[in-house]
Design an enzyme around this catalytic site. Structure first.
Site, short mmCIF file in Angstrom:
data_model
loop_
_atom_site.label_atom_id
_atom_site.label_comp_id
_atom_site.label_asym_id
_atom_site.label_seq_id
_atom_site.Cartn_x
_atom_site.Cartn_y
_atom_site.Cartn_z
N CYS A 377 0.82 -1.21 0.00
CA CYS A 377 0.00 0.00 0.00
C CYS A 377 0.86 1.26 0.00
O CYS A 377 1.41 1.62 -1.04
CB CYS A 377 -0.99 -0.04 1.16
SG CYS A 377 -2.45 0.93 0.80
N HIS A 512 -3.64 -5.21 0.20
CA HIS A 512 -3.14 -5.76 1.47
C HIS A 512 -3.15 -7.28 1.40
O HIS A 512 -4.06 -7.93 1.92
CB HIS A 512 -4.02 -5.27 2.62
CG HIS A 512 -3.85 -3.82 2.89
ND1 HIS A 512 -2.93 -3.33 3.78
CD2 HIS A 512 -4.46 -2.75 2.33
CE1 HIS A 512 -2.99 -2.01 3.78
NE2 HIS A 512 -3.90 -1.63 2.90
N GLU A 514 -1.55 -9.36 2.98
CA GLU A 514 -1.40 -10.00 4.30
C GLU A 514 -2.76 -10.42 4.87
O GLU A 514 -2.83 -11.34 5.69
CB GLU A 514 -0.65 -9.06 5.27
CG GLU A 514 -1.43 -7.83 5.78
CD GLU A 514 -1.42 -6.64 4.83
OE1 GLU A 514 -1.11 -6.84 3.63
OE2 GLU A 514 -1.74 -5.52 5.26
N1 GLN Z 1 -2.07 6.60 3.01
C1 GLN Z 1 -2.07 5.93 1.75
C2 GLN Z 1 -3.41 6.09 1.02
O1 GLN Z 1 -4.39 6.40 1.67
C3 GLN Z 1 -1.74 4.48 1.91
C4 GLN Z 1 -2.79 3.72 2.64
C5 GLN Z 1 -2.33 2.40 3.18
O2 GLN Z 1 -1.11 2.19 3.32
N2 GLN Z 1 -3.26 1.57 3.60
O3 GLN Z 1 -3.49 5.84 -0.15
#
Ligand code: GLN
Length: 535
Positions: A377, A512, A514
């Site tokens: 992410c 994600h 994970e």
């Molecule tokens: N802050 C970033 C976004 O909102 C990454 C989000 C995250 O790592 N879940 O896109």
């Protein structure tokens, strides 16, 4: 089968792992029955989506996009089933429901009261969810400890529920902590005794007491707890500290916990086959040690990255290596020195500008020195910025999240769908999304993991507001950092990977991975990372 209800409450301190009991109990039924866990949270937030992971642990995201407690991660990993957002209830959701009913006139002429209106509503809602989910084994885990004012209404609702159910349909498991103070070196049962009388004063009578502690419960402690808990001794169980949470079902089985629970609920007993599969995986030797640096800011609490930690464990078991995690807090300046001692790195998810430039600097070192690295992410976003700055001649490359005025160098920009969003809670791009394949390493990893659908798509869960700017994404396609997969619906960059001729393993995803990793099917991108480290 008539619905069976299993209630799990806790005492002494939070964090003793009530979820362990909920998930492990459900585990024994999950091969034959539909197990539906519900978590009753006491707080007034609608969901944990806006809470600090240092305070609350990881925010888990379900396929349907609900942001829920990290316990749901454990439920899904133990129960082999996907949960739905409706299974996560906070006190605010209860109050909001009551408010709606009141305005609709459901209570016309009545004075709306905590008892019976709120407590009855809690029970109505629980039943509706179990029906909706087709739950046969209906599990309810109550937040916090039984002393907390926030859970009073839940406990009263459960007391009323118990009155209405047949004895063989209802089981209350109470989990407590047994301290062994160093100065006496003796297990102390008093807190457990007190909690049982506290529960009794609320009209609740636990059927089983599960005792957490550093060590196995002694015979003397078991006798005392049984006596004061008004239970037979074979209804008191012990969960000492263990190396792996995945050994807990076996540990409980050895104490005949599953036999007792099946018997109490009048369900014909069957042995668990899953326990054998798990044990086979867990007993495989883990000879080599692989050290993974987890680089970012929520490093003070392991629970902040709970699913990342679990995914690494799954991979370690699958590949027969011991994965050791080194938490590297990039707010402290010596990130690179620590990275040098690791075999590979993960740049996990994150929000708000904290030590971002330190991470980018560390990434340059990782990329230039061929250290295997997985970005998750925010990790993908930072890897893209680093690459743009140092390889693709965009030295001003930034993320709009950390610098509102960085346009036109907003290599990471706000998703189109987010432009008119005002509220912060529950508004990100959330939940399960498909991605389309471009053949490369990531494809082969998903294929090897059996996660490629016949139509050639893969599914992962997302939680983000920002994305790689489409304009800059085009630049990437011509470089050695390939966009491997993009969203099916829109041209959103969801995966990137570096040409293996240039770097042994430098991949990242906006998703994600994970969250859907488990012991039977470890997350492909984590497999790729650790495999590259072994090489
Ligand atoms: N802050 C970033 C976004 O909102 C990454 C989000 C995250 O790592 N879940 O896109």
């Amino acid at each position: 089968m008539r619905k069976k209800y299993i209630i799990v409450t806790g005492w002494v301190i939070s964090g003793i792992g009530k979820w362990v009991t909920t998930a492990s109990t459900g585990f024994f039924f999950s091969e034959k029955y539909n197990v539906c866990p519900i978590k009753l949270d006491g707080y007034l937030n609608i969901d944990p989506g806006t809470m600090n992971p240092h305070e609350h642990g990881e925010v888990f995201v379900l396929s349907d996009g609900a942001e829920v407690d990290m316990d749901f991660g454990h439920y899904e990993r133990f129960l082999w089933s996907e949960c739905s957002g409706v299974q996560s209830i906070s006190m605010w959701k209860i109050f909001a429901g009551i408010l709606e009913k009141e305005r609709r006139g459901d209570f016309l002429g009545k004075t709306v009261q905590m008892i019976p209106h709120v407590t009855e509503y809690i029970n109505e809602r629980l039943e509706a969810i179990f029906d909706q989910m087709g739950g046969e084994i209906c599990m309810i885990e109550v937040w916090g400890t039984v002393w907390d004012i926030e859970v009073e209404l839940y406990l009263e609702a459960i007391r009323q529920m118990r009155r209405k159910k047949k004895t063989e349909d209802f089981l209350h498991i109470h989990i407590t902590y047994i301290p062994t103070p160093g100065w006496v070196d003796e297990q102390k049962t008093k807190p457990t005794q007190q909690s049982v009388s506290l529960l009794q004063s609320k009209g609740l009578f636990p059927d089983v007491i599960m005792v957490r502690g550093e060590k196995v419960l002694t015979k003397a402690s078991r006798e005392k707890i049984a006596l004061f808990g008004n239970l037979r001794e074979d209804r008191v169980f012990s969960i000492p500290d263990v190396e792996s949470i995945y050994t807990i079902p076996r540990l409980l089985e050895k104490q005949k916990f599953n036999k007792l629970v099946f018997g109490k609920l009048g369900i014909p007993f069957h042995e668990s086959k899953k326990i054998e599969t798990w044990e086979g995986t867990l007993l495989a030797p883990q000879e080599k040690v692989i050290k993974i640096g987890l680089i970012w800011k929520y490093t003070a609490l392991e629970d902040s990255y709970s699913s990342v930690v679990e995914a690494l464990k799954h991979v370690g078991h699958r590949l027969g290596v011991q994965v050791e995690i080194s938490f590297i807090d990039t707010r402290k300046k010596h990130g690179i020195e620590k990275v040098k001692k690791c075999d590979g790195c993960i740049i996990p998810w994150g929000f708000w500008d904290t030590a971002i430039e330190n991470i980018i600097e560390t990434l340059t070192y990782i990329r230039e020195n061929g250290i295997p690295c997985l970005g998750i992410c925010l990790g993908l976003q930072l890897m893209t910025i680093e690459f743009m700055r140092n390889i693709l001649w965009v030295p001003e490359a930034k993320s709009l999240e950390f610098d509102r005025d960085c346009s036109p160098h907003d290599v990471i920009t706000l998703l189109d769908s987010q432009k008119d969003v005002v509220n912060l809670g529950g508004t990100m791009r959330l939940g399960k999304q498909a991605s389309i394949l471009k053949p490369w390493i990531i494809e082969s990893l998903y294929e090897a993991g059996g996660r490629l659908t016949p139509s050639g798509a893969i599914f992962e869960r997302f939680r983000h507001r920002y994305e790689v700017h489409p304009k800059y994404a085009k630049k990437l396609t011509k470089s050695s950092l390939h966009i491997s997969w993009v969203s099916q619906k829109k041209w959103i960059v969801q995966f990137i990977e570096m040409d293996p001729k240039v770097h042994p393993y430098y991949t990242a995803t906006q998703s994600h991975p994970e969250l859907t990793s488990n012991l039977e099917s470890p997350a492909p991108l984590f497999m790729g990372l650790v495999q590259a480290c072994i090489k």
